[in-house]
Enzyme design. Structure first.
Site, PDB file in Angstrom:
ATOM      1  N   THR A 150       0.868  -1.173   0.000  1.00  0.00           N
ATOM      2  CA  THR A 150       0.000   0.000   0.000  1.00  0.00           C
ATOM      3  C   THR A 150       0.906   1.225   0.000  1.00  0.00           C
ATOM      4  O   THR A 150       2.103   1.118   0.233  1.00  0.00           O
ATOM      5  CB  THR A 150      -0.900   0.057   1.256  1.00  0.00           C
ATOM      6  OG1 THR A 150      -0.080   0.302   2.408  1.00  0.00           O
ATOM      7  CG2 THR A 150      -1.676  -1.221   1.459  1.00  0.00           C
ATOM      8  N   ALA A 160       3.195  -1.062   4.959  1.00  0.00           N
ATOM      9  CA  ALA A 160       2.488   0.108   5.495  1.00  0.00           C
ATOM     10  C   ALA A 160       3.506   1.239   5.565  1.00  0.00           C
ATOM     11  O   ALA A 160       4.578   1.071   6.148  1.00  0.00           O
ATOM     12  CB  ALA A 160       1.939  -0.194   6.876  1.00  0.00           C
ATOM     13  N   VAL A 191       7.559  -2.075   7.136  1.00  0.00           N
ATOM     14  CA  VAL A 191       7.475  -0.611   7.171  1.00  0.00           C
ATOM     15  C   VAL A 191       8.083  -0.047   5.896  1.00  0.00           C
ATOM     16  O   VAL A 191       9.249  -0.286   5.583  1.00  0.00           O
ATOM     17  CB  VAL A 191       8.238  -0.071   8.403  1.00  0.00           C
ATOM     18  CG1 VAL A 191       8.155   1.454   8.448  1.00  0.00           C
ATOM     19  CG2 VAL A 191       7.682  -0.683   9.675  1.00  0.00           C
ATOM     20  N   LYS A 192       7.244   0.679   5.169  1.00  0.00           N
ATOM     21  CA  LYS A 192       7.712   1.299   3.923  1.00  0.00           C
ATOM     22  C   LYS A 192       8.278   2.672   4.250  1.00  0.00           C
ATOM     23  O   LYS A 192       7.619   3.478   4.933  1.00  0.00           O
ATOM     24  CB  LYS A 192       6.519   1.466   2.980  1.00  0.00           C
ATOM     25  CG  LYS A 192       6.779   1.052   1.545  1.00  0.00           C
ATOM     26  CD  LYS A 192       5.490   1.210   0.748  1.00  0.00           C
ATOM     27  CE  LYS A 192       5.682   0.789  -0.683  1.00  0.00           C
ATOM     28  NZ  LYS A 192       4.513   1.116  -1.496  1.00  0.00           N
ATOM     29  N   LEU A 193       9.475   2.933   3.787  1.00  0.00           N
ATOM     30  CA  LEU A 193      10.111   4.241   3.999  1.00  0.00           C
ATOM     31  C   LEU A 193      10.573   4.779   2.657  1.00  0.00           C
ATOM     32  O   LEU A 193      11.097   4.019   1.833  1.00  0.00           O
ATOM     33  CB  LEU A 193      11.325   4.094   4.929  1.00  0.00           C
ATOM     34  CG  LEU A 193      11.072   3.608   6.354  1.00  0.00           C
ATOM     35  CD1 LEU A 193      12.399   3.435   7.098  1.00  0.00           C
ATOM     36  CD2 LEU A 193      10.174   4.580   7.107  1.00  0.00           C
TER      37      LEU A 193
END
Ligand code: G3P
Length: 215
Positions: free
Chosen positions: A27, A56, A82-84
């Site tokens: 996402t 996310a 965790v998307k960064l």
């Protein structure tokens, strides 16, 4: 190659999951906003449907806050990563989060050098955006070849997610480059199933079958 769906739409996720081909979900804030919800609520709902990695995105600009946000997101479900977005703060946050066993997906990757740095900082995934390179007259596929080549040279475990996919040909490009994962929008997944010769073949079999039925 693993197949992820690139959407925050629950009906689309349910449908593709029912095909038996779905390995995970990505996402981003734009996809979440399109659904009129928030990231925490939506990834919790997605985790009830799909048994695989779910990205996310953390939105804090400073690395210390990214770390806090990443820890909170990762507590939602064991499958959350965790998307960064690629930047210096994200590298610092990746170093900390990965040392705590929290998976990071470094996103908005547009060069092999960025991918190399993300891998060195400990990212579990890198997401090169190939469609957006095509948009500005570059070959997105070249980026996939380069990143996969660099990671192979040095045996990095970081997995390559081909992202910003706009056509079935992009999926083929990702598979030929040796990407670990392609994250694919719903409409492209539908197109990947279809072939006019298959439709023609099915129609012919049905009409011939009808002829074999006893009158
Ligand atoms: O996975 C990244 C993707 O959501 C971006 O796609 O089409 O907005 O470039 P696009």
């Amino acid at each position: 190659m693993k197949i992820f769906i690139d959407t925050a739409n629950l009906e689309m996720i349910k449908e593709i999951n029912s095909w038996g081909i779905l390995d995970g979900v990505t996402t981003n804030p734009s996809l979440i906003a399109k659904e009129g919800t928030d990231v925490r609520t939506r990834v919790k709902e997605i985790a009830k449907i799909v048994d695989g990695p779910i990205s996310a995105e953390a939105m804090s600009p400073k690395w210390e806050d990214m770390v806090e946000e990443g820890r909170e997101l990762s507590k939602i479900h064991k499958n959350i990563n965790v998307k960064l977005p690629m930047c210096i703060d994200s590298l610092k946050a990746t170093k900390v989060l990965s040392s705590e066993g929290i998976d990071v997906n470094m996103t908005l990757i547009f060069s092999p050098q960025q991918a190399l740095m993300a891998a060195k900082a400990g990212a579990k995934y890198v997401s090169p955006f190939i469609g957006r390179l095509d948009d500005i007259g570059m070959y997105g596929t070249d980026l996939l070849d380069q990143i996969c080549g660099v990671f192979d040279n040095y045996s990095y475990d970081t997995e390559v997610i081909a992202a910003s996919i706009r056509s079935p040909v992009h999926v083929l490009d990702a598979a030929l480059a040796g990407c670990d994962i392609a994250t694919i929008p719903y409409d492209i997944l539908l197109k990947m199933v279809a072939h006019p010769k298959t439709d023609e073949g099915i129609a012919k079999f049905i009409s011939d079958y009808e002829k074999t039925k006893k009158k």
